[in-house]
Design an enzyme around this catalytic site. Structure first.
Site, PDB file in Angstrom:
ATOM      1  N   THR A 131       0.829  -1.209   0.000  1.00  0.00           N
ATOM      2  CA  THR A 131       0.000   0.000   0.000  1.00  0.00           C
ATOM      3  C   THR A 131       0.862   1.258   0.000  1.00  0.00           C
ATOM      4  O   THR A 131       1.998   1.255   0.498  1.00  0.00           O
ATOM      5  CB  THR A 131      -0.909   0.011   1.248  1.00  0.00           C
ATOM      6  OG1 THR A 131      -1.553   1.279   1.366  1.00  0.00           O
ATOM      7  CG2 THR A 131      -0.108  -0.229   2.514  1.00  0.00           C
ATOM      8  N   TYR A 174      -2.293  -0.073  10.926  1.00  0.00           N
ATOM      9  CA  TYR A 174      -2.402  -0.605   9.569  1.00  0.00           C
ATOM     10  C   TYR A 174      -1.134  -0.323   8.769  1.00  0.00           C
ATOM     11  O   TYR A 174      -0.586  -1.210   8.101  1.00  0.00           O
ATOM     12  CB  TYR A 174      -3.608   0.006   8.861  1.00  0.00           C
ATOM     13  CG  TYR A 174      -3.690  -0.355   7.393  1.00  0.00           C
ATOM     14  CD1 TYR A 174      -4.131  -1.606   6.986  1.00  0.00           C
ATOM     15  CD2 TYR A 174      -3.325   0.569   6.414  1.00  0.00           C
ATOM     16  CE1 TYR A 174      -4.207  -1.939   5.646  1.00  0.00           C
ATOM     17  CE2 TYR A 174      -3.394   0.242   5.070  1.00  0.00           C
ATOM     18  CZ  TYR A 174      -3.829  -1.013   4.693  1.00  0.00           C
ATOM     19  OH  TYR A 174      -3.884  -1.350   3.355  1.00  0.00           O
TER      20      TYR A 174
END
Length: 364
Positions: A131, A174
């Protein structure tokens, strides 16, 4: 006895999810056997798996299990010709509420998967879905607002986007879990010779995306607009992302596997790049044109770790993976609207965007 690699399936963890389903469909369509590994926890993914099985009954099989089930994961990895690792806890908000679960799913399971591959006499290649959050909130960069979008003060950044040489800066649990997994995947190529490649994704959108407030914002906005429901904006809406149609993402993942001998141990930024850099407000304006009625918008505080501007520098990925220019975002948005009409009855079907996307898929 272990089967010859040419006879083994390609394992896709999270294979009933949005990108995994599109990738599985493309691989099965070209005659590859695919093993979907998915816990089927997210709403809608069971329908994706049923769709894959109907389309490719002889090619697609499934293991319904959690990636934290190390025995099941190792068994699936032990017979795989290659692995695409998409299974993850995907929401920043959830990671702030349940950081231990976030760690176990994103980092712990990735390490167990890498270990299962390392223990094989012929480690299968692994392509990992990372990501852009590994670069943090980019708060050190300067931006100014121009019209409906933020623009970097640095003109080189405006022309090319964020490159892979940008320092890593993990924010939120995250960001830490995905960033840690990203680094483990790269190091297993260096330390153990496991063929791996990392794709650090920006915002991917397209058919078979369910779209929630925490994940898949393009689809979420379009679904809410088509249904006449209110849309919540976190931040001021001028934040910019480079959005990429899933057909282009699938082409990139397939190219990374096809060229794994040349790109092993490398990380690439994957997104729409400067050509598809667009603010939330600009996407909402285009959605308003598609649905032909006003949108019910509300604005709320920024969320933790949110970037005011993120655009991928895609030059390295395009060169090393041989990628075609991405599908223009307005064309892709129309394609998503068409699919929502066909699949969920939320809009009338249109044919022109479908032909453009089908051509992109067939040339991948």
């Amino acid at each position: 006895m272990m089967r010859a690699r040419s006879q083994r399936p390609i394992l896709i963890t999270g294979g009933a999810g949005f990108i995994g389903t599109n990738l599985a469909d493309a691989l099965a369509a070209e005659g590859r056997d695919v093993l979907v590994y998915d816990a089927l926890l997210r709403p809608g993914v069971e329908a994706n798996l049923d769709w894959l099985r109907r389309r490719h009954p002889a090619r697609v099989s499934a293991v319904v299990a959690d990636v934290r089930d190390t025995a099941s994961l190792a068994a699936a990895a032990g017979e795989a010709a290659a692995v695409f690792h998409f299974a993850a806890q995907v929401a920043v908000t959830t990671s702030l509420v349940e950081p231990t679960t976030d760690f176990e799913v994103n980092l712990g399971a990735t390490l167990h998967l890498l270990e299962a591959l390392r223990r094989r006499p012929d480690p299968a290649p692994l392509v990992f879905a990372s990501t852009n959050k590994v670069y943090g909130d980019l708060a050190d960069l300067e931006f100014r607002r121009e019209g409906e979008a933020y623009r970097p003060v640095d003109e080189r950044l405006h022309r090319h986007g964020i490159g892979e040489d940008r320092r890593l800066d993990f924010h939120t649990p995250y960001g830490c879990s995905k960033g840690g997994a990203d680094q483990y995947v790269l190091d297993y190529a260096r330390s153990f010779g496991v063929p791996t490649c990392v794709l650090r994704m920006s915002c991917i959108y397209g058919p078979r995306q369910m779209g929630t407030e925490d994940q898949g914002w393009v689809a979420h906005f379009l679904i809410r607009a088509l249904a006449g429901e209110p849309i919540a904006i976190y931040g001021d809406g001028y934040q910019v992302r480079d959005i990429l149609h899933v057909a282009d993402a699938v082409a990139a993942y397939r190219a990374a596997l096809a060229r794994i001998d040349r790109v092993s141990g490398r990380a690439y930024n994957l997104g729409g790049g400067p050509a598809n850099a667009v603010s939330l407000r600009q996407v909402l304006d285009a959605i308003r044109d598609l649905v032909a009625h006003p949108l019910d918008l509300s604005f709320h505080d920024w969320r933790a770790g949110d970037q005011r501007y993120y655009v991928s520098d895609t030059r390295a990925a395009a060169a090393d993976l041989g990628l075609a220019p991405p599908i223009p975002w307005r064309t892709g948005l129309g394609d998503l609207a068409r699919w929502l009409g066909e699949a969920r009855g939320l809009a009338p079907a249109t044919e022109q965007p479908r032909r453009r996307i089908a051509a992109a898929v067939s040339s991948a």
